[in-house]
Design an enzyme around this catalytic site. Structure first.
Site, PDB file in Angstrom:
ATOM      1  CE1 TYR A  74     -15.527   1.878   3.072  1.00  0.00           C
ATOM      2  CE2 TYR A  74     -17.884   1.788   4.448  1.00  0.00           C
ATOM      3  CZ  TYR A  74     -16.326   1.872   3.524  1.00  0.00           C
ATOM      4  OH  TYR A  74     -16.250  -0.052   3.012  1.00  0.00           O
ATOM      5  CD  GLU A  76     -14.429   5.494  -0.076  1.00  0.00           C
ATOM      6  OE1 GLU A  76     -14.326   4.038  -0.530  1.00  0.00           O
ATOM      7  OE2 GLU A  76     -15.436   6.157   0.412  1.00  0.00           O
ATOM      8  CG  ASP A 251      10.145   0.221  -0.955  1.00  0.00           C
ATOM      9  OD1 ASP A 251       9.763   1.251   0.363  1.00  0.00           O
ATOM     10  OD2 ASP A 251      10.145  -0.354  -1.566  1.00  0.00           O
ATOM     11  CB  THR A 280       5.460   0.763   6.212  1.00  0.00           C
ATOM     12  OG1 THR A 280       7.651   0.784   6.597  1.00  0.00           O
ATOM     13  CG2 THR A 280       6.135  -0.242   4.951  1.00  0.00           C
ATOM     14  CE  LYS A 283       8.559  -3.214   6.172  1.00  0.00           C
ATOM     15  NZ  LYS A 283       8.141  -2.706   6.005  1.00  0.00           N
ATOM     16  NE  ARG A 289       1.212  -5.072   9.471  1.00  0.00           N
ATOM     17  CZ  ARG A 289       2.594  -5.350   9.563  1.00  0.00           C
ATOM     18  NH1 ARG A 289       3.734  -5.431  10.340  1.00  0.00           N
ATOM     19  NH2 ARG A 289       2.874  -6.371   8.103  1.00  0.00           N
TER      20      ARG A 289
END
Length: 487
Positions: A74, A76, A251, A280, A283, A289
């Site tokens: 974790y 954060e 984008d 992203t 692609k 991903r």
């Protein structure tokens, strides 16, 4: 991976094979069905013509990076400022990913935490709002679960945010759900208006876009697309944004690989012109991903608060894979690959046109070819399904002013990144066009009675699927996926 990536030798393939065999054997001891499905997925991908514009094949190095103990952390917060102890190695991973992103795209700031393109866009939207709008009194709405917010709540939220406006490309013109589509969170957060394309040519009309922006005066002007088969002049979009006092957000999820590979430069490269750019990492960029946000300095502090503003714990193992993929994209071989992606799209488009097919905008100059299937008497859903029967994997897509709506559609979207990764060239893509036309010419919608036809059901002529499978198998065998990799 293939002739289109950093040229791995036999030792590389042997090492990767051993790694995957060992991993699958471990998985098999716990849940053999998952190991079997994973093996089957590789076999299916090897045996099909993958033409989905949003998919590609990541390298073994990228894929293996995701399967490590970095997944157990974790983290954060952000680099050097975490809400959990023991994140020093995650700091290294995130720093390397951000460094490669800055260098690759020439951006002053990069944020590698978004889990997806939609997350990246949400981070960008809220960072822009936080930078430009003061909106006190949101706590009472923020205490509700998003699914419990009524339309009145959303209206109150919009008003508390200053009744802000967003303008993006419409879905049928090639925009994305997150560019203001009403059922999407972007269409609920903002008062939105869409811009489209010229009804005759299907091309962006910058004068019409500018006139609409002057009338609507959006806070955010969104550029970019998911199904527009042409390049965009981002310098013009920035001029329009500056004139109306908007923040330009681009984008570039679909065409980031063409930017990274220097196929799009100057006014066609969004990064120098946009205030905030999202993407992203899969692609055309050929990574895992995930998402990225690139920003000009005045927005960097707000973007850096993506966690906890929008995101939860970052996926450290995926950030590591992003770093590896971005390092691959900085190699000269990636520029050659990106140019082949664009060249192959032209070959595919020309192959369709010479066989009488109808293309939106009449062609392409990026990686996307958008086929209008109404000339075959089909809906996009029928065409997508018939092609899948023949081993050609595509997706149905809306076309401008689509008479069949967003579910059945009237188009099929093709993309060249994945098969280019396998080594396909101009001759193979011309053959792909021939096979696609063969399938569509031999597909008939099923009658629903004396006056109509189904939008979903169809009949594929006997022998068509077998014929196309056999022809595609020859090309696929000549351009193997993950050559030398054996499970």
């Amino acid at each position: 991976m293939t002739s289109s990536t950093a040229a791995p030798g036999a030792d590389y393939a042997d090492t990767a094979s051993a790694a995957y065999r060992a991993a699958l054997q471990v998985i098999e001891t716990v849940e053999p069905r998952i190991a079997a499905a994973t093996r089957k997925e590789l076999a299916d991908q090897r045996d099909s013509l993958k033409l989905i514009a949003s998919e590609n094949y990541a390298s073994p190095a990228v894929l293996l990076t995701m399967g490590t103990w970095l997944s157990d952390k974790y983290a954060e917060g952000t680099i050097g400022h975490r809400f959990y102890a023991g994140c020093q190695n995650v700091d290294v991973v995130e720093s390397v990913a951000a460094e490669h992103a800055r260098e690759l795209f020439g951006a002053p700031y990069a944020y590698a935490q978004p889990h997806s393109g939609i997350d990246a866009n949400l981070v960008a939207f809220w960072a822009i709002l936080a930078t430009r709008v003061e909106a006190p009194g949101l706590a009472e709405l923020g205490a509700k679960h998003v699914n419990d917010l009524s339309e009145a709540d959303w209206e109150s939220l919009r008003n508390k945010l200053g009744n802000q406006r967003l303008m993006g490309m419409s879905l049928d013109a090639g925009g994305h759900l997150t560019h203001g589509f009403r059922p999407n969170i972007s269409g609920k957060m903002f008062h939105q208006r869409s811009y489209g394309t010229d009804p005759e040519t299907g091309l962006l009309d910058y004068d019409a876009l500018a006139a609409a922006a002057r009338e609507f005066k959006p806070l955010i002007l969104v550029g970019g697309y998911s199904a527009y088969p042409r390049r965009v002049d981002f310098a013009k979009l920035r001029e329009i944004a500056d004139e109306v006092g908007a923040t330009l957000m681009v984008d570039m999820a679909h065409f980031a690989g063409l930017v990274a590979g220097k196929v799009f430069t100057g006014d066609e490269d969004p990064v120098p012109h946009a205030h905030v750019t999202t993407t992203t990492t899969h692609k055309s960029l050929r990574g895992p991903r995930g998402g990225l946000v690139l920003a000009q300095p005045e927005y960097s502090d707000a973007v850096d608060k993506g966690c906890p503003m929008v995101l939860g714990g970052p996926l450290s193992h995926v950030m590591a894979a992003k770093a590896v993929a971005l390092a691959e994209a900085r190699q000269p071989s990636f520029q050659a690959y990106a140019q082949r992606v664009a060249d192959n799209a032209k070959s595919l488009a020309e192959g369709f046109l010479k066989r009488g097919a109808r293309l939106v905008t009449g062609g392409t100059d990026n990686h996307i070819v958008l086929l209008d299937v109404t000339s075959f008497g089909l809906t996009g859903r029928q065409a997508e399904s018939a092609l899948l029967d023949a081993g050609v994997v595509t997706n149905r897509n809306s076309i401008p002013a689509d008479p069949n709506g967003a579910w059945y559609t009237s188009g099929i979207r093709f993309g060249t990144p994945a098969l280019t990764t396998r080594g396909f060239g101009a001759a193979e893509f011309d053959r792909v066009a021939e096979l696609v036309v063969d399938v569509l010419q031999n597909t008939q919608p099923n009658s629903t009675g004396p006056t109509g036809f189904s939008k979903a059901k169809y009949t594929l002529a006997d022998g068509t699927a077998e014929r196309v499978h056999a022809a595609s198998a020859e090309m696929l065998a000549a351009n193997p996926l993950y050559p030398g990799l054996t499970l």
